[in-house]
Design a protein around this motif. Sequence first.
Motif, PDB file in Angstrom:
ATOM      1  N   CYS A  79       5.000  -4.908  -2.434  1.00 16.87           N
ATOM      2  CA  CYS A  79       4.089  -4.738  -1.249  1.00 16.87           C
ATOM      3  C   CYS A  79       5.000  -5.510  -0.101  1.00 16.87           C
ATOM      4  O   CYS A  79       5.395  -6.692  -0.290  1.00 16.87           O
ATOM      5  CB  CYS A  79       2.541  -5.469  -1.570  1.00 16.87           C
ATOM      6  N   GLU A  81       3.785  -6.830   2.390  1.00 14.51           N
ATOM      7  CA  GLU A  81       2.854  -7.921   3.102  1.00 14.51           C
ATOM      8  C   GLU A  81       2.984  -9.096   2.027  1.00 14.51           C
ATOM      9  O   GLU A  81       3.028 -10.236   2.782  1.00 14.51           O
ATOM     10  CB  GLU A  81       1.436  -7.160   2.905  1.00 14.51           C
ATOM     11  N   CYS A  82       2.337  -8.948   0.913  1.00  9.69           N
ATOM     12  CA  CYS A  82       2.426 -10.132   0.147  1.00  9.69           C
ATOM     13  C   CYS A  82       3.556 -10.104  -1.063  1.00  9.69           C
ATOM     14  O   CYS A  82       3.370 -11.237  -1.680  1.00  9.69           O
ATOM     15  CB  CYS A  82       0.827  -9.958  -0.430  1.00  9.69           C
ATOM     16  N   PHE A  99       2.309  -0.816   0.892  1.00  6.08           N
ATOM     17  CA  PHE A  99       1.361  -1.917   0.648  1.00  6.08           C
ATOM     18  C   PHE A  99       0.739  -1.779  -0.663  1.00  6.08           C
ATOM     19  O   PHE A  99       0.263  -0.779  -1.121  1.00  6.08           O
ATOM     20  CB  PHE A  99       0.084  -1.759   2.009  1.00  6.08           C
ATOM     21  N   CYS A 103      -3.961  -5.242   0.318  1.00  7.27           N
ATOM     22  CA  CYS A 103      -3.231  -5.315   1.573  1.00  7.27           C
ATOM     23  C   CYS A 103      -3.664  -3.884   2.451  1.00  7.27           C
ATOM     24  O   CYS A 103      -4.049  -4.030   3.689  1.00  7.27           O
ATOM     25  CB  CYS A 103      -1.817  -5.564   1.576  1.00  7.27           C
ATOM     26  N   LYS A 106      -7.242  -4.274   3.615  1.00  7.39           N
ATOM     27  CA  LYS A 106      -7.287  -5.255   4.652  1.00  7.39           C
ATOM     28  C   LYS A 106      -7.101  -4.721   6.172  1.00  7.39           C
ATOM     29  O   LYS A 106      -7.536  -4.862   7.196  1.00  7.39           O
ATOM     30  CB  LYS A 106      -6.531  -6.209   4.280  1.00  7.39           C
ATOM     31  N   ARG A 107      -5.996  -3.828   5.751  1.00  5.80           N
ATOM     32  CA  ARG A 107      -5.539  -3.002   7.162  1.00  5.80           C
ATOM     33  C   ARG A 107      -6.359  -1.928   7.777  1.00  5.80           C
ATOM     34  O   ARG A 107      -6.443  -1.825   8.761  1.00  5.80           O
ATOM     35  CB  ARG A 107      -4.099  -2.835   6.781  1.00  5.80           C
TER      36      ARG A 107
END
Length: 108
Positions: A79, A81-82, A99, A103, A106-107
């Motif tokens: 990912c 993002e994380c 992602f 994530c 979340k988006r």
Amino acid sequence: MVETARYRTILQNRLNELQERLHEIDETLDSHQSRDWEELATEREGDEVLERMGSSGKVEIARIQAALLRMDEGEFGYCVECGDEIAPERLDVVPHTPFCRSCAEKRS
Ligand SMILES: [Zn+2]
């Protein structure tokens, strides 16, 4: 461990398919240029559908190219993002996703 090679094949096949389809769309749109007005009006609606298909295809192409780039950098399957590993079940459905599931949720 992410099965990069398998996804590379999937992504590249998909990319070829999309590029071929975009090429066909462009050719169809081009062939609609010099016609008389009446025909043009009815074709216009079809062309708008084609143009929409074309631009969503371009978005997908850009995503696939980004995924192939991450592959070259050894970051594919993680990912952006994380940094967590993306679940294989998710990659099987959307191989070009950058992602992980949480994530992406979340988006959206
Ligand atoms: Zn994540």
